[in-house]
Structure formats: C-alpha cells, structure tokens
Motif scaffolding. Structure first.
Motif, PDB file in Angstrom:
ATOM      1  N   LEU A   7      33.596  -7.259  20.573  1.00 37.25           N
ATOM      2  CA  LEU A   7      32.773  -6.328  19.792  1.00 37.25           C
ATOM      3  C   LEU A   7      31.504  -5.958  20.554  1.00 37.25           C
ATOM      4  CD1 LEU A   7      32.964  -7.887  16.214  1.00 37.25           C
ATOM      5  CD2 LEU A   7      34.009  -5.764  17.005  1.00 37.25           C
ATOM      6  N   PRO A   8      31.124  -4.682  20.521  1.00 33.92           N
ATOM      7  CA  PRO A   8      29.874  -4.285  21.179  1.00 33.92           C
ATOM      8  C   PRO A   8      28.669  -4.828  20.423  1.00 33.92           C
ATOM      9  CG  PRO A   8      30.771  -2.448  19.944  1.00 33.92           C
ATOM     10  CD  PRO A   8      31.787  -3.537  19.856  1.00 33.92           C
ATOM     11  N   LYS A   9      27.573  -4.984  21.129  1.00 29.24           N
ATOM     12  CA  LYS A   9      26.317  -5.322  20.457  1.00 29.24           C
ATOM     13  C   LYS A   9      25.774  -4.056  19.810  1.00 29.24           C
ATOM     14  CE  LYS A   9      25.174  -9.187  23.510  1.00 29.24           C
ATOM     15  NZ  LYS A   9      25.663 -10.152  22.530  1.00 29.24           N
ATOM     16  N   ARG A  10      24.878  -4.238  18.865  1.00 25.65           N
ATOM     17  CA  ARG A  10      24.359  -3.106  18.100  1.00 25.65           C
ATOM     18  C   ARG A  10      23.765  -2.029  19.014  1.00 25.65           C
ATOM     19  NH1 ARG A  10      25.083  -0.693  13.257  1.00 25.65           N
ATOM     20  NH2 ARG A  10      23.335   0.660  12.823  1.00 25.65           N
ATOM     21  N   ASN A  11      22.997  -2.460  20.013  1.00 21.98           N
ATOM     22  CA  ASN A  11      22.311  -1.495  20.874  1.00 21.98           C
ATOM     23  C   ASN A  11      23.241  -0.796  21.866  1.00 21.98           C
ATOM     24  OD1 ASN A  11      22.795  -3.487  22.734  1.00 21.98           O
ATOM     25  ND2 ASN A  11      20.640  -4.097  22.991  1.00 21.98           N
ATOM     26  N   GLU A  12      24.508  -1.227  21.901  1.00 20.84           N
ATOM     27  CA  GLU A  12      25.469  -0.594  22.806  1.00 20.84           C
ATOM     28  C   GLU A  12      26.202   0.578  22.151  1.00 20.84           C
ATOM     29  OE1 GLU A  12      26.485  -4.699  25.341  1.00 20.84           O
ATOM     30  OE2 GLU A  12      27.928  -3.919  23.875  1.00 20.84           O
ATOM     31  N   LEU A  13      26.039   0.733  20.839  1.00 22.56           N
ATOM     32  CA  LEU A  13      26.702   1.834  20.133  1.00 22.56           C
ATOM     33  C   LEU A  13      25.883   3.116  20.246  1.00 22.56           C
ATOM     34  CD1 LEU A  13      27.822   0.102  16.800  1.00 22.56           C
ATOM     35  CD2 LEU A  13      29.306   0.849  18.646  1.00 22.56           C
ATOM     36  N   PRO A  14      26.528   4.252  20.439  1.00 23.93           N
ATOM     37  CA  PRO A  14      25.791   5.522  20.459  1.00 23.93           C
ATOM     38  C   PRO A  14      25.132   5.797  19.102  1.00 23.93           C
ATOM     39  CG  PRO A  14      28.030   5.789  21.307  1.00 23.93           C
ATOM     40  CD  PRO A  14      27.964   4.430  20.706  1.00 23.93           C
ATOM     41  N   ASP A  15      23.938   6.375  19.133  1.00 24.05           N
ATOM     42  CA  ASP A  15      23.189   6.637  17.901  1.00 24.05           C
ATOM     43  C   ASP A  15      23.944   7.533  16.930  1.00 24.05           C
ATOM     44  OD1 ASP A  15      21.133   5.043  18.712  1.00 24.05           O
ATOM     45  OD2 ASP A  15      19.856   6.686  19.427  1.00 24.05           O
ATOM     46  N   GLU A  16      24.805   8.411  17.453  1.00 23.62           N
ATOM     47  CA  GLU A  16      25.525   9.351  16.571  1.00 23.62           C
ATOM     48  C   GLU A  16      26.470   8.633  15.611  1.00 23.62           C
ATOM     49  OE1 GLU A  16      28.838  11.605  18.642  1.00 23.62           O
ATOM     50  OE2 GLU A  16      27.914  10.606  20.361  1.00 23.62           O
TER      51      GLU A  16
END
Length: 602
Positions: A7-16
């Motif tokens: 799972l990606p970390k929160r800050n690795e997800l694009p803001d969109e």
C-alpha cells in the motif's frame, strides 16, 4: 494504481484522488479556534438552565444557541475524525479525535437539560411562549416532536433512575459483542488449495462464495458447530435484550415493544406488519429463485451453504475509477441537470478520498458537516462491486448536499428510516443502465445475479429477521420463556417458510439467530427492507414518469428532517402506509427472475 503489491503511504497518492478537508478548516490552528468557540457557547447555554419557560425570547435564544453550538461542534468533530481516517497511525489526529470526543461528551452533558426542561413546560404555557415570540415559528416542528414524547415521559425522579440504569440495559449487547468478537474461536478448515486456514467471520463470507462445495460445507459446519457450543449463553443474552425492550416499553406506557421502537419515527405498527404480509404474498417468487439457483448450480440438492456462491460463472469486469465515474454520471442522467451538476461537483471538487493507503480506515462511507460540502471515503478497487459502492455513497452525499442546501441546520439531518433511499436508488438506476448497455449475455446474467441477490439479502432476508424479532418479543410479552431450543425451532420454521420446498434446510441454520448482532438493536432491520422497497419503487417512477417524478424526488432530498419520514416519502411518491411500494419492488424482482430463467434456458 490499486494494483501495487504494498500500500502507498498517504503522501505518495496524487492530490486529485484525495478529499479536500481544507474546505472544513484551512489549518489545524483554525480548528483550535472553533474548539474554543464550542467551549464558550457551551458555557453560555449552560447558564440558561432553569430559564426556558420564563419568556418566549429565552426559549428562542436557547434553541438558537443550541443550533450554533451543534453546527460548530459537528465541524470540529468531523474534521478531526476524518483527518484520522486518512491515516489511523498519525498521532496528531489520534489526539485531535480524542479531544473532539471528549469535547462532545462535555457539551452533551452541559446541555442535556434542554429537552427535559421543555417537556416540563405545560402545553398551554408553551403555546403562550410561541405566541409571545414570532421567532419560535421556526422551531414549531422541533417543539411538536419534543412534546409528542410527553405521554411516554416519566417524572423527573423516575427518568433519573432510568438514566442511571442505561449502562445495565446495554449489558446484553455488550456481552454478546465480547463473546462474538473477542472470545469466540473458530477451528481451521481446509481451503481450495488444500491448506489449513483458520476460520474467521470475515473469511466465512469468502468461503460461502467459494466454487468448491466442500469448502462451503466445511466452513458452514464449523461456524455453526462453534456457535452451538455457546447456544445457551447466547440464548440467555438475547432473552435479556428482549426483556429489556419489553420492560422499557411497559414503563413508558407503550402497547408493545414494537410500538415503542417505531414511535421515534412516528410510524404505526401497521407499516411493519404490511412489510411482512406483503413479502409473504411474494414468497412463491423466492421459492422460484431457490429452484432456479439449484438448477443453475447443477445440484441434486440445494443446501443453505449453496446460497451465496454466484449462479453465473465469473465474469471479468474490470472497471477503473475513471470509468466508474463516467458510468455513474451517465446512469444518473434521468435525475436531471441539477442533480447532474451537483454530482459533477462531487466528483471534481475534493469530495472523495478514492484509493487505499497505509493506515487508512477501511470500507466506505459518506459524511460531513452542515457548514461544508459532503465527503465520501472509498478504498476503490477496479470491480463492479466498488462501482456500485461509489454510486451508493454518492447517493448519501447528494442527499446531504440537497438537505443542507435547502434546510436550516435545525432540520437538515434526515432520519435512518429514509437514509438508505437515496443511496439504494442510485444503485437501482445504475443497474438499469448497466443492463440496458450490456450486449454480452454472460455479463447480463452476472449483473442480474448481482441484483437478484440484493433483493434476496435485503428485502426477503431482512424481513425474515424482522418477523423473527416480532415473534420473540411477542413471546416474552405473553409471559413465555425463550430458550435455545424454542428460538431455534422458531428460526427454522421461518427459514423453511421463506426458502420453500426445494431448499434443504440444514439443521445447523437453526442457530443462525445466535450470530446476528442486529437483534440487539431492536426492530431496526426492517428499515433496510422498507428503504430498499421505497428506492426501487421511486427509481421505477423516475424512469417511467420522468420530470414529475424527478421533481418530487429532488424535493424529498431537500427536505432533510423537516417532517416525519412517512410524510416525506409520501410526497416523493411512495406511501409506506400501503403495501404498494413493496409490491412494486417485488414486481421488479419478478421481472429479473423471469429474464434470468429465460437467459439460462430454464
């Protein structure tokens, strides 16, 4: 992006793909300011205790201040909790959530005097106060709802005693929850790959959908054998819950526990009885569905552990998020341009938190505060189920959007009885759209199977639960005992009645009552069935009548809690005092069943 192994970390997800909680508070510092505001308002409101009956202005000031306090507290709580939901390991927002919960407790404790104080005002005096102060006209329905409770409200001393035993009354549910979630241990079974796997409640659902019948049967037998070892304890716990319901109903001078439970929504017992009676009329359709399932699975005997495995072979329907959004927008076009614009805003303006990340709260929900747009939490996976979940949650979100936009804070919050209508209606329109669009026979059968199961699980199954609840409360009210044996006998009788002659009703299922937590929240499950029926009937009207039905429906969405649930639904086009909406829903089931029989050549 949901195919990555870790799972990606929160800050690795694009803001969109993230919701925009900055729309609630631009910073945590702004949140802190509202925490202080809540404390100030609470102190002001607490000082008004004992003054509400003195003048109309006092009563108006208290109710206005209560609204302002509630509005601000909601915003404080929602922001903290949703920030924590982004990543439950984030200690900053763990702390903010704990503080918000503590603040809520302080507020409710400080202002708990308001309703009892209003109830203590004689009817004639309350009328005088409303005549004195024109501003109280805004609170007419609220005051009517409070005073409607008077015949079932005891003296202050008696109410104080009942309040002191509230923890005791929660004991049956608490004890069952501890047994069911903490203490009960299931054995291991052998899965499809020949590996020993510990059975859990979560895995049980997966095993019931397994193509390997041995796995289904093994999981089924193991689950109920485990509950069987605790049958007498759970029977005693459930009996205690029913006796509690009967005690409160009698003390508060209701005719029955059922009437007491329905009173809050101002719903007559006949609505409950109508649901059961109408579903009974359509039991032959359920029996036909059972027969079809048996034939499509190619079984000589259909057992209870064969009810959840798909009747149609797996169909690969990969639906990425962008495609799901596009399909939902297209499917909901019958709701008109205004709804479509609001939906577009929801998809493009930071309402939705789309993908799973490390530490994020699981599942899906719609939530928010009155002062901002709604929000939706998803953990989107590229499949049909998640597309329907997205449509469902956006139904809740748009209900809140219209309600908050149209109603003052006092009446914006809608009741649970109507809460599932908007979400289920979206799913119904999406299903109709998918069925119209698909040209692939196997995909069509897959979708119909999905929809038929919703009818079976929501309308038939929840009504059977509702009938069981009514029967066990009636037994206690008649002075009869409840035991593991007679609970199981009653449950078996209903299971046979609902599933018909082609179903082998395994003796293990007699104990299903022992694992249903909803039975500790008395007379709640019927709302799933009535909500599903209302939504199905309304979706049919929208597709057949067009604009008149859409206008009624959008008015319903904007009505919030400004009237009693049945009145709101009646104006939308469904009279739940009548069996007609339930019949309309079951006629849809009938059509789907006939098409599935035709497609399967059976």
């Amino acid at each position: 992006m949901n195919k990555t192994k870790s799972l990606p970390k929160r800050n690795e997800l694009p803001d969109e793909y993230k919701w925009r909680l900055e729309d609630i508070y631009p910073s945590d510092a702004e949140w802190e300011k509202d925490v202080e505001k809540v404390k100030t308002l609470t102190a002001q409101l607490a000082k008004m205790q004992g003054t509400l009956a003195q003048t109309g202005k006092n009563l108006l000031d208290a109710l206005t201040l209560q609204d302002e306090l509630g509005k601000t507290l909601d915003q404080v709580f929602v922001y903290a909790r949703m920030r924590r939901d982004e990543d439950n390991a984030n200690s900053t927002y763990q702390a903010l959530t704990d503080r918000a919960m503590g603040l809520s407790t302080q507020v409710y404790s400080a202002i708990s005097y308001i309703q009892p104080e209003i109830l203590a005002i004689p009817t004639e005096r309350l009328t005088e106060l409303q005549q004195q102060e024109p501003g109280l006209a805004h609170y007419r329905f609220l005051l009517e709802e409070i005073t409607r409770q008077k015949p079932h409200t005891l003296t202050a001393a008696e109410e104080a005693i009942l309040a002191q035993v509230s923890d005791l009354s929660a004991a049956p549910s608490t004890i069952f929850g501890m047994l069911n979630n903490a203490d009960i241990k299931f054995p291991t079974i052998t899965d499809e790959n020949g590996e020993e796997v510990e059975l859990t409640k979560g895995r049980y659902t997966q095993f019931m959908e397994s193509k390997d019948r041995r796995v289904r049967k093994e999981a089924f037998d193991a689950l109920y054998a485990t509950y069987g070892k605790h049958r007498n304890t759970i029977a005693a716990t459930l009996t205690s819950a029913v006796k509690r319901d009967v005690f409160y109903a009698r003390v508060r001078k209701y005719e029955s526990a059922l009437q007491a439970a329905l009173f809050a929504d101002n719903i007559d017992v006949s609505v409950y009885d109508n649901l059961i009676a109408t579903v009974h009329e359509y039991l032959p359709l359920m029996h036909r569905y059972v027969s079809l399932r048996k034939k499509m699975l190619g079984l000589d005997e259909l057992h209870m552990y064969d009810l959840y495995v798909p009747m149609v072979r797996e169909v690969e329907m990969e639906i990425p998020y962008a495609e799901a959004v596009s399909t939902i927008k297209e499917a909901l076009r019958p709701l008109g341009d205004d709804y479509g614009q609001a939906l577009e805003e929801g998809f493009t303006s930071g309402w939705i938190d789309v993908y799973e990340n490390e530490g994020k709260t699981s599942g899906a929900y719609s939530w928010g505060a009155y002062t901002t747009h709604p929000y939706v939490l998803m953990n989107y996976q590229d499949n049909v189920n998640n597309m329907f979940t997205l449509a469902h949650e956006m139904g809740h979100a748009l209900h809140s959007y219209y309600s908050n936009k149209t109603q003052p804070y006092t009446y914006a919050d809608y009741r649970i009885f109507v809460a599932e209508v908007a979400s289920t209606l979206n799913e119904a329109l999406l299903m109709q759209h998918m069925l119209q669009k698909t040209t692939d026979k196997q995909q069509r059968m897959y979708l119909i199977n999905y929809y038929l199961e919703q009818f079976r699980g929501t309308l038939y199954r929840q009504t059977m639960f509702a009938e069981f609840e009514k029967a066990i409360h009636a037994k206690v009210e008649a002075g009869e005992a409840l035991t593991a044996e007679n609970l199981s006998a009653l449950y078996r009788e209903l299971t046979v009645q609902y599933h018909g002659p082609e179903m082998v009703v395994d003796s293990e299922i007699d104990l299903e009552w022992a694992r249903i937590p909803h039975f500790y929240n008395n007379f709640y499950v019927y709302k799933y069935a009535t909500g599903f029926s209302a939504a199905t009937a309304l979706s049919r009207q929208i597709l057949e009548q067009g604009k008149p039905a859409v206008d009624r429906y959008l008015t319903f969405l904007g009505s919030g809690g400004s009237d009693y649930p049945l009145n709101l639904l009646k104006r939308a086009g469904v009279d739940m005092n009548s069996p007609q909406p339930i019949r309309e829903a079951l006629e849809v089931f009938k059509q789907l069943l006939a098409e599935m029989e035709q497609l399967a050549g059976l």
